[in-house]
Enzyme design. Structure first.
Site, PDB file in Angstrom:
ATOM      1  N   TYR A 108      30.666  37.219  48.354  1.00 54.79           N
ATOM      2  CA  TYR A 108      30.308  37.078  46.796  1.00 54.79           C
ATOM      3  C   TYR A 108      28.736  37.435  46.432  1.00 54.79           C
ATOM      4  O   TYR A 108      28.050  36.882  47.016  1.00 54.79           O
ATOM      5  CB  TYR A 108      30.618  36.011  46.127  1.00 54.79           C
ATOM      6  CG  TYR A 108      32.316  35.748  46.046  1.00 54.79           C
ATOM      7  CD1 TYR A 108      32.874  36.108  44.996  1.00 54.79           C
ATOM      8  CD2 TYR A 108      33.045  35.069  47.108  1.00 54.79           C
ATOM      9  CE1 TYR A 108      34.299  36.019  44.500  1.00 54.79           C
ATOM     10  CE2 TYR A 108      34.334  34.993  46.831  1.00 54.79           C
ATOM     11  CZ  TYR A 108      34.894  35.311  45.519  1.00 54.79           C
ATOM     12  OH  TYR A 108      36.391  35.278  45.463  1.00 54.79           O
ATOM     13  N   TYR A 147      38.245  36.672  53.131  1.00 53.41           N
ATOM     14  CA  TYR A 147      36.960  35.992  53.998  1.00 53.41           C
ATOM     15  C   TYR A 147      37.302  34.462  54.102  1.00 53.41           C
ATOM     16  O   TYR A 147      38.352  34.116  53.627  1.00 53.41           O
ATOM     17  CB  TYR A 147      35.508  35.816  53.013  1.00 53.41           C
ATOM     18  CG  TYR A 147      36.008  35.306  51.436  1.00 53.41           C
ATOM     19  CD1 TYR A 147      35.821  33.740  51.292  1.00 53.41           C
ATOM     20  CD2 TYR A 147      36.733  36.143  50.436  1.00 53.41           C
ATOM     21  CE1 TYR A 147      36.479  33.179  50.182  1.00 53.41           C
ATOM     22  CE2 TYR A 147      36.686  35.515  49.258  1.00 53.41           C
ATOM     23  CZ  TYR A 147      36.863  33.904  48.994  1.00 53.41           C
ATOM     24  OH  TYR A 147      36.856  33.282  47.861  1.00 53.41           O
ATOM     25  N   ARG A 157      40.887  33.099  52.956  1.00 59.35           N
ATOM     26  CA  ARG A 157      41.340  33.522  51.558  1.00 59.35           C
ATOM     27  C   ARG A 157      41.869  34.929  51.649  1.00 59.35           C
ATOM     28  O   ARG A 157      41.335  35.855  52.245  1.00 59.35           O
ATOM     29  CB  ARG A 157      40.199  33.540  50.597  1.00 59.35           C
ATOM     30  CG  ARG A 157      39.569  32.114  50.098  1.00 59.35           C
ATOM     31  CD  ARG A 157      40.644  30.990  49.622  1.00 59.35           C
ATOM     32  NE  ARG A 157      41.929  31.515  48.795  1.00 59.35           N
ATOM     33  CZ  ARG A 157      41.638  31.824  47.496  1.00 59.35           C
ATOM     34  NH1 ARG A 157      40.784  31.617  46.845  1.00 59.35           N
ATOM     35  NH2 ARG A 157      43.224  32.187  47.005  1.00 59.35           N
ATOM     36  N   HIS A 160      41.688  38.687  47.035  1.00 57.60           N
ATOM     37  CA  HIS A 160      42.107  38.239  45.644  1.00 57.60           C
ATOM     38  C   HIS A 160      41.110  38.416  44.542  1.00 57.60           C
ATOM     39  O   HIS A 160      39.990  38.763  44.817  1.00 57.60           O
ATOM     40  CB  HIS A 160      42.211  36.696  45.581  1.00 57.60           C
ATOM     41  CG  HIS A 160      40.988  35.972  46.023  1.00 57.60           C
ATOM     42  ND1 HIS A 160      40.754  35.516  47.062  1.00 57.60           N
ATOM     43  CD2 HIS A 160      40.164  35.266  45.187  1.00 57.60           C
ATOM     44  CE1 HIS A 160      39.534  34.935  47.074  1.00 57.60           C
ATOM     45  NE2 HIS A 160      39.172  34.739  45.933  1.00 57.60           N
ATOM     46  N   HIS A 162      39.728  37.017  40.721  1.00 53.20           N
ATOM     47  CA  HIS A 162      40.120  36.065  39.675  1.00 53.20           C
ATOM     48  C   HIS A 162      39.949  36.524  38.353  1.00 53.20           C
ATOM     49  O   HIS A 162      39.276  37.304  38.085  1.00 53.20           O
ATOM     50  CB  HIS A 162      38.705  34.962  39.939  1.00 53.20           C
ATOM     51  CG  HIS A 162      38.445  34.373  41.139  1.00 53.20           C
ATOM     52  ND1 HIS A 162      38.695  33.183  41.426  1.00 53.20           N
ATOM     53  CD2 HIS A 162      37.934  34.886  42.271  1.00 53.20           C
ATOM     54  CE1 HIS A 162      38.466  32.691  42.691  1.00 53.20           C
ATOM     55  NE2 HIS A 162      37.826  33.617  43.320  1.00 53.20           N
TER      56      HIS A 162
END
Lengths: 242, 205
Positions: A108, A147, A157, A160, A162
């Site tokens: 991120y 990740y 995770r 995905h 959000h």
């Protein structure tokens, strides 16, 4: 009969959503209210809400491949598309849809993310759009990577995206996550598993949509978002004394 | 078998996670160049009618730690109690009130600040008057579904006593958790406690 923008909101099914306290997702343990929620019917404060016009959108706002530097982000090119609907299966037009996700390596663009995978200099990680008259929305982006995260010793995770969605009422406000069909990490994810039923989890898994993919360009995934609906009987709106 | 209901289920909620600012307030995070401005930096424009107020608070967890990653959205009426919403049917709200804001816990201290105007009481079409209040929706890592609460004002005792929403709170001492405390003229303090003895009242409405 009320329309999709007026009338009392249908109560949330709290057994369908994740509960506040979910021991498997450790951060929830101290952040979950322990008292019962005070429940009552919606009021004007929940039935009204802010409106966002298409005129505030930039041309590239829903193109996460190009909206950061103008140079293409690295990764598997995908279209994410679907409709915003309500519980009465009616389209919800003219509502703001915002998304954010990790880059193709699972990193991120955030000062608190120190994962090994490098930042992509051309990927900012967010996009937004406004649903059209049929409730439809679409984004062009790259498929995010999975990740690891420090919940259990070796928790990952799944891939995905959000998603934050507005309705026409503040009480319809929703944030959720979209997962990708076939990802073996979905079933192993403590955040996914905060959701009580497999049926509800399935509602967050986007199928590959070959019909919407563009040959020699990108794949597509379809993801419909369902917001709280409004009660629709005539009697709801009877005048006093009727 | 009875007929089928032609209905859908609401998409199940998932936590906003630790990186919610990437999506909702990228400029505040330092991710510039995607949107010219973040949305919801203020719920009012210059010239908004009403008493200018500042509310400062924080969000505390059950272990007494102040959250530095909380994101709160607020929604309120104008000074006359009208909502600046396309589906407000009782009248036209002040054009200088947008009513909606995104409020961030400070990344270092956890304090959040809302500069706005004091909303008016809201007369309900079905009868009853809600005391002046600001609706809040709180998301963060560890919060599985956004928390709904409201800021009321301790200096509106008379209106608060008649508010049909506050009346629904069975444990009367807990109403205190929804009252912004007046610090000085136009200045209020409103701390949100997610869990514990002084836990804030959260709604399901």
């Amino acid at each position: 009969m009320t329309d999709a923008a007026h009338g009392p909101l249908i109560g949330r099914d709290r057994l369908w959503h994740p509960p506040a306290y979910t021991a498997g997702y450790k951060t929830s343990v101290t952040r979950a209210p322990s008292r019962a929620l005070v429940a009552m019917g919606s009021t004007l404060s929940e039935e009204t809400g802010p409106a966002f016009g298409r005129d505030m959108l930039g041309e590239m706002d829903n193109n996460l491949i190009l909206n950061f530097t103008g140079q293409p982000a690295v990764g598997e090119r995908i279209i994410m598309h679907g409709r915003v609907l309500d519980e009465n299966a009616r389209p919800v037009p003219n509502v703001l849809v915002e998304i954010w996700h990790a880059n193709a390596g699972g990193r991120y663009r955030h000062k608190k993310d120190g994962y090994l995978a490098p930042l992509d200099p051309n990927f900012g990680g967010c996009g937004r759009t406004v649903s059209n008259a049929e409730g439809r929305y679409e984004f062009l982006t790259i498929r995010p990577g999975a990740y690891p995260w420090p919940n259990g010793v070796n928790h990952w995770r799944p891939m995905h995206i959000h998603i934050s969605v507005f309705g026409h009422g503040f009480g319809q406000r929703l944030i959720t996550q979209m997962y990708f069909e076939g990802d073996p990490l979905i079933a192993r994810c403590p955040i996914v598993n905060t959701i009580p039923s497999q049926e509800a989890i399935s509602a967050l898994i986007a199928p590959l949509d070959m019909n919407a993919s563009i040959p020699l360009d990108c794949l597509a995934y379809k993801f419909d978002i369902v917001l709280r609906g409004r009660r629709q009987t005539f009697f709801e709106n009877r005048r006093e004394g009727m | 078998m009875p007929q089928k209901l032609d209905q859908l289920r609401e998409s199940p909620s998932q936590t906003a996670g630790p990186y919610v600012h990437i999506g909702l307030t990228p400029n505040a995070l330092g991710n510039h160049g995607i949107y010219p401005d973040d949305l919801g930096t203020t719920p009012i424009k210059p010239g908004a009618r009403g008493e200018a107020i500042t509310i400062i608070g924080h969000v505390r967890d059950g272990a007494g730690m102040i959250l530095r990653d909380a994101l709160i959205e607020s929604w309120q009426a104008d000074a006359a109690g009208l909502y600046p919403s396309p589906n407000e049917r009782r009248g036209k709200a002040d054009p200088n009130v947008t009513g909606w804001a995104r409020i961030l816990a400070d990344f270092d201290t956890g304090d959040w600040v809302l500069k706005t105007i004091k909303p008016g009481a809201v007369t309900l079409p079905q009868g009853g008057v809600m005391a002046p209040h600001i609706a809040l929706w709180i998301v963060a890592r560890g919060i599985n579904i956004g928390l709904q609460t409201r800021i009321y004002f301790e200096d509106e005792a008379e209106a608060n006593a008649d508010c049909p929403v506050l009346a629904r709170i069975e444990h009367k001492p807990r109403v205190q958790t929804l009252l912004a405390k007046k610090v000085s003229t136009g200045q209020y303090r409103f701390n949100i406690v997610l869990q514990g003895d002084d836990e804030t009242v959260f709604f399901d409405m």
